[in-house]
Scaffold this motif. Structure first.
Motif, PDB file in Angstrom:
ATOM      1  N   TYR A 231      63.349  93.860  49.554  1.00 58.13           N
ATOM      2  CA  TYR A 231      64.235  93.925  50.725  1.00 58.13           C
ATOM      3  C   TYR A 231      63.453  93.632  52.006  1.00 58.13           C
ATOM      4  O   TYR A 231      63.860  92.792  52.823  1.00 58.13           O
ATOM      5  CB  TYR A 231      64.883  95.299  50.787  1.00 58.13           C
ATOM      6  CG  TYR A 231      65.841  95.512  51.939  1.00 58.13           C
ATOM      7  CD1 TYR A 231      67.201  95.336  51.765  1.00 58.13           C
ATOM      8  CD2 TYR A 231      65.381  95.922  53.189  1.00 58.13           C
ATOM      9  CE1 TYR A 231      68.095  95.537  52.823  1.00 58.13           C
ATOM     10  CE2 TYR A 231      66.251  96.120  54.246  1.00 58.13           C
ATOM     11  CZ  TYR A 231      67.621  95.926  54.059  1.00 58.13           C
ATOM     12  OH  TYR A 231      68.487  96.126  55.107  1.00 58.13           O
TER      13      TYR A 231
ATOM     14  N   LYS B  45      71.940  88.583  53.114  1.00 59.95           N
ATOM     15  CA  LYS B  45      72.369  89.886  52.633  1.00 59.95           C
ATOM     16  C   LYS B  45      71.712  90.156  51.282  1.00 59.95           C
ATOM     17  O   LYS B  45      71.742  89.303  50.393  1.00 59.95           O
ATOM     18  CB  LYS B  45      73.895  89.940  52.515  1.00 59.95           C
ATOM     19  CG  LYS B  45      74.603  89.834  53.870  1.00 59.95           C
ATOM     20  CD  LYS B  45      76.103  89.991  53.735  1.00 59.95           C
ATOM     21  CE  LYS B  45      76.777  89.940  55.105  1.00 59.95           C
ATOM     22  NZ  LYS B  45      78.245  90.140  55.019  1.00 59.95           N
TER      23      LYS B  45
ATOM     24  N   LYS C  96      64.085  90.280  54.261  1.00 62.83           N
ATOM     25  CA  LYS C  96      64.604  90.463  55.615  1.00 62.83           C
ATOM     26  C   LYS C  96      63.621  89.981  56.675  1.00 62.83           C
ATOM     27  O   LYS C  96      64.025  89.481  57.737  1.00 62.83           O
ATOM     28  CB  LYS C  96      64.934  91.940  55.841  1.00 62.83           C
ATOM     29  CG  LYS C  96      66.155  92.447  55.090  1.00 62.83           C
ATOM     30  CD  LYS C  96      67.447  91.867  55.646  1.00 62.83           C
ATOM     31  CE  LYS C  96      68.668  92.498  55.024  1.00 62.83           C
ATOM     32  NZ  LYS C  96      69.934  91.972  55.576  1.00 62.83           N
TER      33      LYS C  96
ATOM     34  N   GLN D 103      74.015  82.983  51.374  1.00 62.13           N
ATOM     35  CA  GLN D 103      74.259  84.210  52.132  1.00 62.13           C
ATOM     36  C   GLN D 103      73.778  85.468  51.412  1.00 62.13           C
ATOM     37  O   GLN D 103      73.407  86.438  52.058  1.00 62.13           O
ATOM     38  CB  GLN D 103      75.758  84.367  52.409  1.00 62.13           C
ATOM     39  CG  GLN D 103      76.377  83.309  53.308  1.00 62.13           C
ATOM     40  CD  GLN D 103      77.790  83.679  53.711  1.00 62.13           C
ATOM     41  OE1 GLN D 103      78.011  84.613  54.493  1.00 62.13           O
ATOM     42  NE2 GLN D 103      78.765  82.940  53.184  1.00 62.13           N
ATOM     43  N   TYR D 104      73.812  85.439  50.061  1.00 61.72           N
ATOM     44  CA  TYR D 104      73.511  86.650  49.295  1.00 61.72           C
ATOM     45  C   TYR D 104      72.377  86.397  48.310  1.00 61.72           C
ATOM     46  O   TYR D 104      72.367  85.377  47.600  1.00 61.72           O
ATOM     47  CB  TYR D 104      74.748  87.098  48.505  1.00 61.72           C
ATOM     48  CG  TYR D 104      75.861  87.665  49.351  1.00 61.72           C
ATOM     49  CD1 TYR D 104      75.993  89.037  49.550  1.00 61.72           C
ATOM     50  CD2 TYR D 104      76.794  86.817  49.944  1.00 61.72           C
ATOM     51  CE1 TYR D 104      77.025  89.551  50.316  1.00 61.72           C
ATOM     52  CE2 TYR D 104      77.831  87.325  50.711  1.00 61.72           C
ATOM     53  CZ  TYR D 104      77.940  88.694  50.902  1.00 61.72           C
ATOM     54  OH  TYR D 104      78.968  89.201  51.658  1.00 61.72           O
TER      55      TYR D 104
ATOM     56  N   ASP E 188      72.755  95.732  51.540  1.00 62.90           N
ATOM     57  CA  ASP E 188      73.921  95.125  52.181  1.00 62.90           C
ATOM     58  C   ASP E 188      75.127  95.145  51.246  1.00 62.90           C
ATOM     59  O   ASP E 188      76.267  95.171  51.701  1.00 62.90           O
ATOM     60  CB  ASP E 188      73.602  93.685  52.589  1.00 62.90           C
ATOM     61  CG  ASP E 188      72.506  93.607  53.628  1.00 62.90           C
ATOM     62  OD1 ASP E 188      72.710  94.146  54.726  1.00 62.90           O
ATOM     63  OD2 ASP E 188      71.443  93.040  53.333  1.00 62.90           O
TER      64      ASP E 188
ATOM     65  N   PRO F 285      77.995 100.061  52.062  1.00 65.82           N
ATOM     66  CA  PRO F 285      77.662  98.692  51.668  1.00 65.82           C
ATOM     67  C   PRO F 285      78.861  97.994  51.048  1.00 65.82           C
ATOM     68  O   PRO F 285      79.769  98.627  50.495  1.00 65.82           O
ATOM     69  CB  PRO F 285      76.545  98.885  50.622  1.00 65.82           C
ATOM     70  CG  PRO F 285      75.980 100.243  50.894  1.00 65.82           C
ATOM     71  CD  PRO F 285      77.130 101.061  51.405  1.00 65.82           C
ATOM     72  N   GLU F 286      78.878  96.678  51.153  1.00 66.97           N
ATOM     73  CA  GLU F 286      79.896  95.900  50.471  1.00 66.97           C
ATOM     74  C   GLU F 286      79.803  96.146  48.958  1.00 66.97           C
ATOM     75  O   GLU F 286      78.737  96.473  48.443  1.00 66.97           O
ATOM     76  CB  GLU F 286      79.692  94.403  50.737  1.00 66.97           C
ATOM     77  CG  GLU F 286      79.780  94.005  52.188  1.00 66.97           C
ATOM     78  CD  GLU F 286      79.390  92.541  52.401  1.00 66.97           C
ATOM     79  OE1 GLU F 286      79.405  91.761  51.412  1.00 66.97           O
ATOM     80  OE2 GLU F 286      79.047  92.179  53.536  1.00 66.97           O
TER      81      GLU F 286
END
Length: 620
Positions: A356, A367, A360, A332-333, A388, A417-418
């Motif tokens: 990035y 992410k 993407k 996921q990351y 992200d 962002p997280e």
């Protein structure tokens, strides 16, 4: 001294947010002999004879043999050197001293692999005491010939007393010349994986129930120079095709812990990979300019993602299948670089944007994490793209964590962002980047654990947007010369391992967390607590830190809860600040579980001094 009178209020009427399912995880890199000499179970040190260009480091002569490094007729390009052993008498050969000895345990089968050629007849492989007087295990290999052959054998101990006072010797049947390359010896490994991991260290990690693993590391990802980065394509396939490379912490990495091994490590823990990709900047300032020069490195990252996630119909997914794992891994990351707030070139914004966009475009669901977080000056942060997630690192004194934690994340924008706290640890008074102190062990004391727990309450209270966090460093070999950084979570030698008080603090937090955040407040003192709830069971998990030297009498209120089970479980980690764990006393500071009766929607509890406590309540 008089007890403090405090009120802890927990609003259980509604959840304020969801706890990230990936909140608790692990971070790893090759430091403190974490892989070679640590988790990676290989026992032979300098197995490919590349650690020192002038001499066969960690190898000594047996029976009067003469040892030199040879470059003629190598096995392959990845193994350019071999050990030339001139044997004047039968029984001559060479012995390896391992990573501060070889672990001898009773009734244990060890697997040896080596490449050999020569005219010395058969070979004898022996695990023996350093003085040669005690043989723990022995086996014989048939005669070698003029060409390189790969040989495998097993050695089994009997009723041996556990010890590290051992070497691994290879001796010749008759006089002549013997050449050795890639000499390997493995004990039993976790899940019996070839080229696998130490069982005791893996058990300590599995017991933490981590949700993710950030790899292959921080500085280890970047390398001192571009040429010394973690070049993942050189870390896959058979170990005899992996050349290894210098580690930025002063020793050579075998790359036995390659990309697939990291992924299998995740799989064996039930954790997800958080993949760090090399982003064109190395520790001594070498960097790749954004633009066409960076494109090969971006393609390399895309290939790496394909190796992790691609189907067998893709080029790199097919390679993963060839390496033994047809099934893709969940990802996921992806983190672009490491600690690029140290980037003196000012190129990270451009480099991040290029990575990035490429990631993407091919993998829009992934992410992408920036390595420059909110705590860095605005001039350092990425402006060209919105990450992200942001990776933030915190190495602080325990007292600073305790002072800052009650309000640290309150100022953050929850719509931004997280936040990924990709490295953090509390230390006592000596900064971790200073040379090892003669007065402090490699693993931290209870004082540091209290700071760690305080910071974990802060992260957990904000676990809806602090989506991931991981302590670092994870490992340290406690032998002389084994440590480059402190504090560390888990200490070990060749035979045994133990967790620091901070390990048990992390375990208390990571194995008992709900999926819902509940609002909590503390009247009368700074808030060093967090509360989550398991939505399926209704269990309320209260974590409370008392860093002071006096008990804290607390009234716990749960307004809106009409009924609660009268009995609760209490797990307490408590000890004076200077107390710690060691190889001799591995659980001197460890949690204790008790029962609490008389629990009501409002009840009193006294938290002992210097303590970290988990209360498990069951609302009905």
């Amino acid at each position: 001294m008089k007890k403090q009178n405090l009120t802890l209020t927990i609003d259980a009427t509604k959840a304020t947010g969801k706890v990230s399912p990936l909140h608790y995880g692990l971070m790893t890199e090759e430091i403190n002999y974490s892989y070679d000499g640590g988790l990676y179970a290989e026992l032979v040190r300098n197995r490919a004879f590349l650690n020192d260009p002038q001499k066969p480091a960690h190898w000594t002569a047996v029976g009067g043999a003469n040892l030199t490094l040879a470059t003629e007729r190598p096995v392959n390009d990845a193994l350019p050197k071999s050990l030339k052993i001139e044997c004047a008498t039968p029984g001559a050969g060479a012995a390896n001293d391992g990573y501060w000895g070889f672990p001898i345990t009773p009734n244990t089968t060890y697997t040896a692999t080596l490449f050999a050629r020569g005219d010395v007849g058969g070979l004898t492989l022996t695990l023996q005491s350093r003085d040669g007087k005690t043989v723990y295990a022995q086996t014989r290999l048939p005669a070698v010939g003029e060409g390189w052959t790969k040989r495998t054998a097993t050695l089994k101990t009997g009723k041996a007393t556990p010890t590290t006072d051992a070497v691994f010797a290879i001796t010749a049947e008759k006089p002549g010349t013997l050449w050795l390359s890639l000499v390997s010896l493995f004990p039993p490994t976790w899940n019996n994986r070839p080229n696998g991991f130490r069982k005791d260290l893996m058990q300590l990690l599995v017991d933490l129930k981590p949700a993710f693993l950030r790899f292959p590391g921080g500085n280890y990802l970047e390398g001192n120079t571009i040429a010394e980065r973690f070049d993942w394509k050189k870390t896959i396939g058979p170990i005899e095709t992996r050349p290894g490379h210098p580690c930025p912490w002063g020793y050579r990495s075998t790359d036995g812990m390659g990309l697939l091994e990291f992924l299998l490590w995740c799989e064996d823990m039930g954790a997800e990979p958080v993949l760090g990709v090399y982003a064109g900047y190395s520790l001594r300032g070498e960097f790749i300019k954004p633009g066409p020069e960076l494109e090969p490195y971006i393609q390399d990252a895309l290939d790496e993602i394909e190796y992790v996630t691609g189907s067998v119909s893709t080029k790199w997914g097919a390679q993963r299948a060839k390496d033994g794992h047809p099934k893709p891994f969940k990802l996921q990351y992806v983190e672009v670089g490491n600690e690029d707030f140290f980037d003196r070139s000012g190129s990270y914004d451009g480099r991040f944007a290029q990575f990035y966009d490429a990631i993407k475009a091919k993998y829009p669901h992934l992410k992408v994490v920036s390595t420059v977080g909110n705590e860095q000056p605005a001039s350092k942060r990425v402006k060209s793209r919105k990450p992200d997630a942001l990776d933030e690192h915190y190495y602080r004194k325990a007292a600073d964590f305790i002072r800052d934690s009650p309000t640290h994340f309150d100022r953050y924008d929850r719509t931004g962002p997280e936040i990924f706290v990709g490295e953090w640890a509390a230390h006592e008074e000596v900064a971790p980047w200073l040379p090892p102190s003669r007065n402090l062990p490699a693993t931290p004391s209870m004082k540091a654990a209290l700071g760690d727990a305080a910071f974990m309450t802060a992260m957990e209270r904000h676990a809806d947007f602090v989506t991931m966090q991981c302590y670092a460093p994870l490992f340290v070999n406690i032998n002389p010369g084994g440590r480059q950084w402190r504090p560390d979570l888990i200490g070990y030698d060749a035979l045994k391992a133990y967790g620091a008080p901070s390990y048990y603090a992390l375990k208390l937090f990571s194995t008992s967390v709900g999926d819902e955040l509940l609002k909590v407040s503390l009247a009368g003192a700074p808030l060093l607590a967090s509360v989550t709830r398991q939505s399926k069971t209704g269990k309320i998990l209260v974590k409370y830190v008392n860093p002071g030297d006096t008990p804290q009498a607390v009234t716990i209120q749960l307004p809106g809860v009409r009924s609660i089970k009268p009995d609760a479980t209490v797990i307490t980690l408590a000890a004076p600040p200077d107390e710690t764990n060691s190889m001799e006393k591995p659980t001197h500071v460890a949690p204790k579980t008790t029962k609490l009766s008389g629990v009501k929607p409002e009840f009193a509890y006294t938290f002992p001094p210097f303590s970290i406590t988990l209360l498990t309540l069951e609302a009905r």
